[in-house]
Design a protein around this motif. Structure first.
Motif, PDB file in Angstrom:
ATOM      1  N   ASP A  91     -46.713  86.511  37.352  1.00 52.48           N
ATOM      2  CA  ASP A  91     -46.751  86.230  36.014  1.00 52.48           C
ATOM      3  C   ASP A  91     -47.850  85.122  35.694  1.00 52.48           C
ATOM      4  O   ASP A  91     -47.703  84.180  36.239  1.00 52.48           O
ATOM      5  CB  ASP A  91     -45.432  85.699  35.421  1.00 52.48           C
ATOM      6  N   LEU A  92     -48.946  85.457  34.779  1.00 44.60           N
ATOM      7  CA  LEU A  92     -50.026  84.547  34.600  1.00 44.60           C
ATOM      8  C   LEU A  92     -49.881  84.271  33.086  1.00 44.60           C
ATOM      9  O   LEU A  92     -50.261  85.193  32.270  1.00 44.60           O
ATOM     10  CB  LEU A  92     -51.334  84.967  35.167  1.00 44.60           C
ATOM     11  N   ASP A  93     -49.851  82.866  32.789  1.00 51.68           N
ATOM     12  CA  ASP A  93     -50.016  82.652  31.214  1.00 51.68           C
ATOM     13  C   ASP A  93     -51.353  82.481  31.176  1.00 51.68           C
ATOM     14  O   ASP A  93     -52.264  81.616  31.459  1.00 51.68           O
ATOM     15  CB  ASP A  93     -49.328  81.379  30.999  1.00 51.68           C
ATOM     16  N   LEU A  94     -51.998  83.451  30.464  1.00 50.73           N
ATOM     17  CA  LEU A  94     -53.323  83.251  29.855  1.00 50.73           C
ATOM     18  C   LEU A  94     -53.654  82.269  28.956  1.00 50.73           C
ATOM     19  O   LEU A  94     -54.640  81.748  28.719  1.00 50.73           O
ATOM     20  CB  LEU A  94     -53.857  84.812  29.405  1.00 50.73           C
ATOM     21  N   SER A  95     -52.781  81.937  28.109  1.00 51.60           N
ATOM     22  CA  SER A  95     -52.596  80.988  27.047  1.00 51.60           C
ATOM     23  C   SER A  95     -51.210  80.682  26.845  1.00 51.60           C
ATOM     24  O   SER A  95     -50.241  80.987  27.607  1.00 51.60           O
ATOM     25  CB  SER A  95     -53.316  81.553  25.677  1.00 51.60           C
ATOM     26  N   ASP A  96     -50.944  79.778  25.974  1.00 48.25           N
ATOM     27  CA  ASP A  96     -49.661  79.369  25.510  1.00 48.25           C
ATOM     28  C   ASP A  96     -48.970  80.500  24.926  1.00 48.25           C
ATOM     29  O   ASP A  96     -47.705  80.499  24.947  1.00 48.25           O
ATOM     30  CB  ASP A  96     -49.643  78.208  24.412  1.00 48.25           C
ATOM     31  N   THR A  97     -49.484  81.784  24.437  1.00 49.76           N
ATOM     32  CA  THR A  97     -48.888  82.593  23.731  1.00 49.76           C
ATOM     33  C   THR A  97     -48.997  84.121  24.479  1.00 49.76           C
ATOM     34  O   THR A  97     -48.441  85.087  24.100  1.00 49.76           O
ATOM     35  CB  THR A  97     -49.269  82.527  22.331  1.00 49.76           C
ATOM     36  N   LEU A  98     -49.840  84.081  25.410  1.00 47.68           N
ATOM     37  CA  LEU A  98     -50.130  85.484  26.147  1.00 47.68           C
ATOM     38  C   LEU A  98     -49.691  85.371  27.740  1.00 47.68           C
ATOM     39  O   LEU A  98     -50.274  84.595  28.222  1.00 47.68           O
ATOM     40  CB  LEU A  98     -51.587  85.753  25.923  1.00 47.68           C
ATOM     41  N   THR A  99     -48.957  86.269  28.037  1.00 50.06           N
ATOM     42  CA  THR A  99     -48.597  86.367  29.527  1.00 50.06           C
ATOM     43  C   THR A  99     -49.107  87.785  30.067  1.00 50.06           C
ATOM     44  O   THR A  99     -48.643  88.806  29.424  1.00 50.06           O
ATOM     45  CB  THR A  99     -47.159  86.221  29.682  1.00 50.06           C
TER      46      THR A  99
END
Length: 819
Positions: free
Chosen positions: A359-367
């Motif tokens: 699981d990679l959080d691309l941003s604070d709102t997208l995983t």
């Protein structure tokens, strides 16, 4: 707000669920329907604390973390603590806790069957995907051989009812059985458990070690060994080497959890399973039909007519499982592991399973989530599928007389990859986009005695005593894309839905490297050695939409309504025999008769989840209505010894699932109950092919579909001191009976029955040690799961039935430690 993280951070909807764990942890049992489940004693990913410091159960019914009380899906969850308390080590053992769930382990085809709300797929067909998807640590596996193997060190089992194709893909028309194994713990922990079972005379030992290697890397190593001496006891005078059939299971699992930053986590699981047994038939009794006698084994048009040998007593758990007859027990073609065993049944399965998720959080709102699955299976089982027969010997003795032996060798290589992009916006809109790819190669290689021609003599050229050796190789590729959205229309009203597109292709080749030379006299009625079909192709694509509306009337009342569809790909039958259907197709060059169509489902459900009296009482209910078209069915013609693979025109299921829980005023005493009403009926033309029946089953009740089923459980934890507690628990399950086959209007009906489980244990409140006495199926209730005609019946005379049954009573003494 659509994820648990967002909901708990907001302090909003989670407050309506803050007693979910209190209900569950107190009961220590099963929570059914769209409600909460029971937490384990140790911290796991299956539960989290909310803002009130209380534990709520987490499910992934929509491929994201949500509380079980909020998710608008009908789910039954069983925690690992409950499984351990009742020594549940087989998937089939959980049926008493999930109404309308039916599990059969065994069979030479797929190796098992799971049905839910009267919808399932045959265990005798290795060509079918299961209508109830089996998800193992996030990977949907295509083989039910994993159902045969024991399981252990489980964090949680979730049973999702109804079509789930949007999030679980092409094999979930009837529902999903999802199993999650335990993950590494935050602190070092060692656990051990040992038990002895008195009825089947088996012992089980398992253990694990778990903890952090570094600040960012955790490890868990777990293993289990189960040895049962008397899984089956044979009927007196059964001519077999093994008078007591046993089995052993070994499972080893390595889990690594890598969390180097707040934005990235990787989790790797590698598991090895080895199963060995003394035959594939399992717990199958033979019922003597209306004529009341044990019908003879009728072979070669009556030229060979062997007495059956079994006693027609179907409730004594004494099985007549003879070894192969001497004239049929010679050399086996195809370099088979059955060669040289002289017709003595056995089974061996080895499975390697691997899953890597990150699981990679691309941003604070997208995983971004990636799930990669690998499965490699090698399985063989040998048995004599006449289910009877003996050759009279001197002085009244019996010599083995088993006919119809086969050695199905199943090999599977499966690779799957799923990618999901999910949002976690603060606003009213969130989404998920995903893609899935699967590549699968399945080889079904078997030598068979479908005619048993070697009673007239072994092959004069090779010496083989088998009629043929045939190999079906099926290559499957599936690609799908899916997307879903969740919209908070108001603070109380959520609209969610999505669609999944699936494209699946299957290519099968059939080769018959060997045919007994004696069949040359039949003038081409059988295939010749060396036959090769060339590619047989199947392809289909599908769009599966889904939409759900959920309304939170109060903090303690959620109401939802869903429209759902489902899809299960068709394919090419791999059970066709050279003595009939396969040779006919080869003669014409048209293999379309081997193709079965895709199965689809459409319908919906409405439900509510509620808590009352200070959240000490929970009441949840779901009503549903679904129509299944082209239901995939396989049956068996016991006279012609032919498999019939077809599509039922239509099956309509409707019903109500009800669940209650009560945290009583008596400290530590809690009660739960589940009740299901099911009406399942064939609602279009359905006539079984290949002479199985000429009667239209339109209007007949579906199989494995009890009208009423349910259970009631009570759990009482009694503190004796600061370091000692007594635990008492019981579960009684009721089933009002069901039809066990889908062949005629007069198929075998299993009458109503009760089963009772109980547990008495004493130990440390923190689980540091425990002594327990556990009983499952305490009253030794034996019931029929599926039925079918016994092979090699005399035309117009024989009517005996093969009745696959449950295991009988099991009583365990157990000791466990955790430190």
């Amino acid at each position: 707000m659509n994820t648990l993280r967002a909901r708990i951070a907001s302090g909003g909807r989670a407050s309506g669920l803050r007693t979910a764990l209190l209900c569950g942890a107190a009961l220590g049992g099963v929570v059914a329907l769209p409600s909460a489940a029971f937490a384990q004693d140790s911290e796991t990913a299956a539960s989290q604390d909310d803002d009130f410091g209380e534990r709520v159960i987490i499910v992934q019914a929509r491929r994201q973390n949500e509380t079980l009380q909020e998710v608008p899906v009908t789910v039954t969850s069983i925690g690992g603590e409950t499984l351990q308390r009742y020594n549940v080590d087989q998937v089939a053992d959980i049926t008493s806790r999930v109404p309308t769930l039916n599990v059969q382990s065994g069979g030479s085809g797929s190796g098992g069957q799971i049905s839910l709300r009267g919808v399932g797929s045959s265990n005798i067909s290795a060509a079918f995907d299961s209508a109830v998807a089996f998800e193992y640590d996030g990977v949907v596996v295509s083989t039910m051989r994993l159902v045969q193997a024991g399981f252990f060190d489980v964090e949680q089992i979730d049973v999702l009812r109804g079509p789930q194709s949007l999030f679980f893909g092409k094999s979930a028309t009837g529902g999903v059985l999802s199993l999650r194994s335990a993950n590494p713990t935050a602190d070092w922990e060692v656990g051990m458990r040992g038990s002895y079972e008195f009825e089947e005379k088996g012992y089980l030992i398992n253990g694990y070690i778990s903890g952090p290697i570094t600040d960012t890397l955790g490890i868990r190593i777990a293993a289990q060994f189960n040895d049962i001496d008397e899984f089956q006891l044979l009927q007196e005078n059964t001519p077999a080497v093994n008078q007591e059939r046993g089995l052993t299971d070994f499972i080893g699992r390595l889990t690594l959890d890598f969390n180097p930053s707040d934005r990235f986590r990787a989790n790797l699981k590698v598991q090895y399973t080895k199963n060995e047994n003394d035959g594939a038939i399992g717990t199958a009794e033979i019922g003597c039909g209306a004529n009341g006698v044990a019908d003879s084994i009728f072979l070669l048009g009556g030229a060979v007519n062997l007495p059956a040998g079994y006693d027609c007593n179907t409730n004594d758990q004494r099985y007549y499982l003879t070894d192969a007859a001497g004239p049929l027990a010679g050399p086996v073609p195809g370099n088979s592991p059955a060669d040289g065993r002289n017709g003595v049944p056995f089974g061996e399965t080895e499975i390697w399973f691997g899953r890597l998720q990150f699981d990679l959080d691309l941003s604070d709102t997208l995983t971004l989530t990636s799930v990669t699955g690998l499965l490699n299976m090698d399985a063989i089982d040998f048995d004599a599928y006449s289910y009877g027969g003996f050759i009279p010997g001197p002085n009244g003795t019996r010599l083995p007389g088993g006919a119809g032996a086969s050695d199905p060798i199943n090999t599977l290589e499966q690779y799957s990859q799923e990618l999901r992009l999910a949002s976690d916006f603060d606003g009213a809109f969130n989404f998920m986009l995903g893609a899935f790819y699967e590549d699968r190669t399945f080889v079904f290689d078997t030598s068979q005695q479908g005619v048993n021609i070697s009673f007239g003599g072994a092959d004069p050229v090779t010496g083989f005593t088998y009629d043929w050796d045939k190999i079906h190789t099926t290559k499957t590729e599936a690609l799908s894309f899916f997307g879903s959205a969740m919209i908070d229309i108001t603070d109380k009203l959520e609209l969610s839905g999505g669609i999944r597109w699936t494209d699946e292709t299957k290519v099968q080749t059939i080769s018959v490297p060997y045919v007994h030379a004696g069949f040359a006299a039949f003038g081409g009625a059988f295939l010749s050695s060396g036959f090769f079909s060339g590619p047989i192709n199947f392809a289909d694509d599908n769009l599966s939409p889904e939409v759900t509306l959920r309304y939170q009337a109060t903090d303690d009342l959620n109401i939802f309504a869903s429209y759902k569809t489902g899809f299960k790909s068709g394919g090419i039958d791999n059970s066709a025999l050279p003595s009939n259907s396969l040779s006919q197709a080869a003669a014409s060059g048209d293999f379309s008769s081997l193709i079965f169509q895709s199965e689809e489902a459409e319908g919906g459900e409405i439900g509510f989840k509620s808590q009352w009296a200070g959240r000490s009482f929970t009441l949840n209910a779901t009503a549903y209505y679904y129509v299944f078209t082209d239901l995939q069915v396989q049956n068996f013609n016991a006279v012609t010894v032919q498999f019939a693979t077809s599509n039922a025109g239509e099956l309509t299921t409707k019903g109500v699932d009800l669940e209650t829980r009560w945290i009583t005023p008596v400290d530590g005493l809690n009660i739960s109950a589940n009740l299901s009403y099911l009406d399942a009926e064939y609602t279009d033309t359905f006539i079984q092919p290949l002479g199985i029946s000429t009667v239209d089953l339109n209007g007949r009740r579906g199989s494995q579909a009890p009208e009423w089923s349910g259970n009631i459980a009570a759990d009482w934890t009694i503190p004796l001191s600061d370091s000692l507690e007594l635990f008492l628990s019981g579960n009684a399950a009721y089933n009002d009976g069901y039809i066990t086959d889908e062949a005629t209007l007069n198929d075998f009906v299993q009458p109503s029955f009760w089963t009772i489980d109980s547990n008495v244990s004493i130990g440390h409140p923190d689980g540091k040690w425990k002594l327990a006495l556990i009983a499952t199926n305490l009253t030794d209730e034996i019931f029929v799961i599926t039925s079918g005609g016994r092979p090699f019946l005399e035309p117009g005379v024989g009517d005996d039935l093969v009745l696959t049954q449950n295991r009988g009573r099991q009583v365990f003494a157990e000791i466990s430690f955790r430190f």
